[in-house]
Design a protein around this motif. Structure first.
Motif, mmCIF file in Angstrom:
data_model
loop_
_atom_site.group_PDB
_atom_site.id
_atom_site.type_symbol
_atom_site.label_atom_id
_atom_site.label_comp_id
_atom_site.label_asym_id
_atom_site.label_seq_id
_atom_site.Cartn_x
_atom_site.Cartn_y
_atom_site.Cartn_z
ATOM 1 N N HIS A 73 4.586 10.151 -6.503
ATOM 2 C CA HIS A 73 5.887 10.670 -6.948
ATOM 3 C C HIS A 73 6.360 10.096 -8.283
ATOM 4 O O HIS A 73 7.381 10.538 -8.809
ATOM 5 N N GLY A 74 5.653 9.105 -8.794
ATOM 6 C CA GLY A 74 6.037 8.502 -10.069
ATOM 7 C C GLY A 74 6.866 7.240 -9.888
ATOM 8 O O GLY A 74 7.609 7.103 -8.909
ATOM 9 N N LEU A 75 6.723 6.339 -10.844
ATOM 10 C CA LEU A 75 7.410 5.050 -10.762
ATOM 11 C C LEU A 75 8.907 5.156 -11.021
ATOM 12 O O LEU A 75 9.656 4.223 -10.725
ATOM 13 N N SER A 76 9.360 6.265 -11.547
ATOM 14 C CA SER A 76 10.792 6.453 -11.795
ATOM 15 C C SER A 76 11.465 7.279 -10.695
ATOM 16 O O SER A 76 12.656 7.565 -10.789
ATOM 17 N N SER A 77 10.719 7.602 -9.639
ATOM 18 C CA SER A 77 11.294 8.415 -8.560
ATOM 19 C C SER A 77 12.154 7.569 -7.625
ATOM 20 O O SER A 77 11.965 6.355 -7.498
ATOM 21 N N SER A 78 13.080 8.232 -6.968
ATOM 22 C CA SER A 78 13.923 7.564 -5.966
ATOM 23 C C SER A 78 13.092 7.084 -4.790
ATOM 24 O O SER A 78 13.373 6.032 -4.207
ATOM 25 N N ALA A 132 0.848 -1.196 0.000
ATOM 26 C CA ALA A 132 0.000 0.000 0.000
ATOM 27 C C ALA A 132 0.883 1.246 0.000
ATOM 28 O O ALA A 132 0.633 2.205 -0.737
ATOM 29 N N LEU A 133 1.927 1.223 0.838
ATOM 30 C CA LEU A 133 2.875 2.336 0.880
ATOM 31 C C LEU A 133 3.568 2.519 -0.470
ATOM 32 O O LEU A 133 3.633 3.624 -1.011
ATOM 33 N N THR A 134 4.077 1.437 -1.030
ATOM 34 C CA THR A 134 4.792 1.484 -2.297
ATOM 35 C C THR A 134 3.894 1.996 -3.421
ATOM 36 O O THR A 134 4.304 2.841 -4.231
ATOM 37 N N THR A 135 2.670 1.501 -3.464
ATOM 38 C CA THR A 135 1.723 1.945 -4.486
ATOM 39 C C THR A 135 1.418 3.426 -4.336
ATOM 40 O O THR A 135 1.421 4.177 -5.320
ATOM 41 N N ALA A 136 1.164 3.854 -3.101
ATOM 42 C CA ALA A 136 0.856 5.269 -2.858
ATOM 43 C C ALA A 136 2.030 6.168 -3.225
ATOM 44 O O ALA A 136 1.843 7.220 -3.850
ATOM 45 N N VAL A 137 3.238 5.749 -2.863
ATOM 46 C CA VAL A 137 4.426 6.538 -3.208
ATOM 47 C C VAL A 137 4.597 6.587 -4.728
ATOM 48 O O VAL A 137 4.888 7.646 -5.298
ATOM 49 N N GLY A 138 4.388 5.467 -5.396
ATOM 50 C CA GLY A 138 4.502 5.436 -6.854
ATOM 51 C C GLY A 138 3.482 6.324 -7.533
ATOM 52 O O GLY A 138 3.800 7.011 -8.507
ATOM 53 N N LEU A 139 2.263 6.334 -7.016
ATOM 54 C CA LEU A 139 1.221 7.175 -7.607
ATOM 55 C C LEU A 139 1.467 8.655 -7.339
ATOM 56 O O LEU A 139 1.169 9.495 -8.182
ATOM 57 N N MET A 141 9.846 0.344 -2.868
ATOM 58 C CA MET A 141 9.783 -0.975 -3.495
ATOM 59 C C MET A 141 10.845 -1.909 -2.923
ATOM 60 O O MET A 141 10.568 -3.083 -2.648
ATOM 61 N N THR A 142 12.041 -1.397 -2.730
ATOM 62 C CA THR A 142 13.117 -2.213 -2.151
ATOM 63 C C THR A 142 12.757 -2.643 -0.731
ATOM 64 O O THR A 142 12.916 -3.818 -0.376
ATOM 65 N N LEU A 143 12.257 -1.716 0.060
ATOM 66 C CA LEU A 143 11.806 -2.046 1.415
ATOM 67 C C LEU A 143 10.707 -3.103 1.362
ATOM 68 O O LEU A 143 10.738 -4.086 2.116
ATOM 69 N N GLY A 144 9.757 -2.919 0.466
ATOM 70 C CA GLY A 144 8.659 -3.873 0.337
ATOM 71 C C GLY A 144 9.132 -5.266 -0.029
ATOM 72 O O GLY A 144 8.660 -6.263 0.533
#
Length: 160
Positions: A68-73, A59-66, A79-82
């Motif tokens: 800040h973008g999938l190419s963001s740091s 949920a965190l990874t998806t929210a961050v991706g939405l 994603m790595t944490l997940g």
């Protein structure tokens, strides 16, 4: 008060918290569906279907991706944490639970052996507290938690 307002306006954090709460809340219902009986205690337990660890980090990874973008740091970090958390839940923690089951079984067998020797033997065996066996997850539980987490992340993003 301002800190609480800031926390609840951070939608990736809210998504992660919802991931844990929803996954844990679903466990008694899924247990009933799979085993035919209620296990209300599963709301507060580790292990089981779905993995709340996986739901939370995805949920965190998806929210961050939405956000800040999938190419963001930030997405790369999330994603790595997940991936680490889900690997740990399905691997190391599950194996620790399997070892706990084996130790508990050995301890029970040893206790039976001591009791069978009778009271004439003065060997004192103090049984330790039984080890917790439900630590990790089966891969399907991790996958279900991950899918749930992605859905929660998207749903939370839509609400924001």
């Amino acid at each position: 008060m301002r800190i609480l307002i800031n926390i609840f306006t951070n939608f990736p954090l809210v998504a992660a918290l919802l991931g844990v709460l929803i996954a844990q809340g679903l466990k008694p219902f899924i247990h009933k569906l799979l085993h035919g009986k209620w296990n209300i205690a599963s709301v507060l337990s580790t292990g089981g279907m779905p993995s709340s660890h996986s739901a939370s980090v995805m949920a965190l990874t998806t929210a961050v991706g939405l956000r800040h973008g999938l190419s963001s740091s930030l997405f790369a970090i999330a994603m790595t944490l997940g991936m680490i958390v889900m690997y740990d839940a399905a691997g190391i923690r599950r194996h620790a639970g399997e070892q706990a089951m084996a130790i508990n079984k050995l301890e029970a067998e040893f206790e039976k052996h001591i009791e069978s020797r009778g009271p004439s033997h003065h060997f004192h065996w103090k049984k330790s507290k039984q080890l917790k066996e439900m630590l990790g997850h089966q891969p399907t539980e991790v996958l279900a938690g991950a899918i749930l987490g992605i859905c929660i992340g998207v749903f939370t993003w839509r609400l924001w």
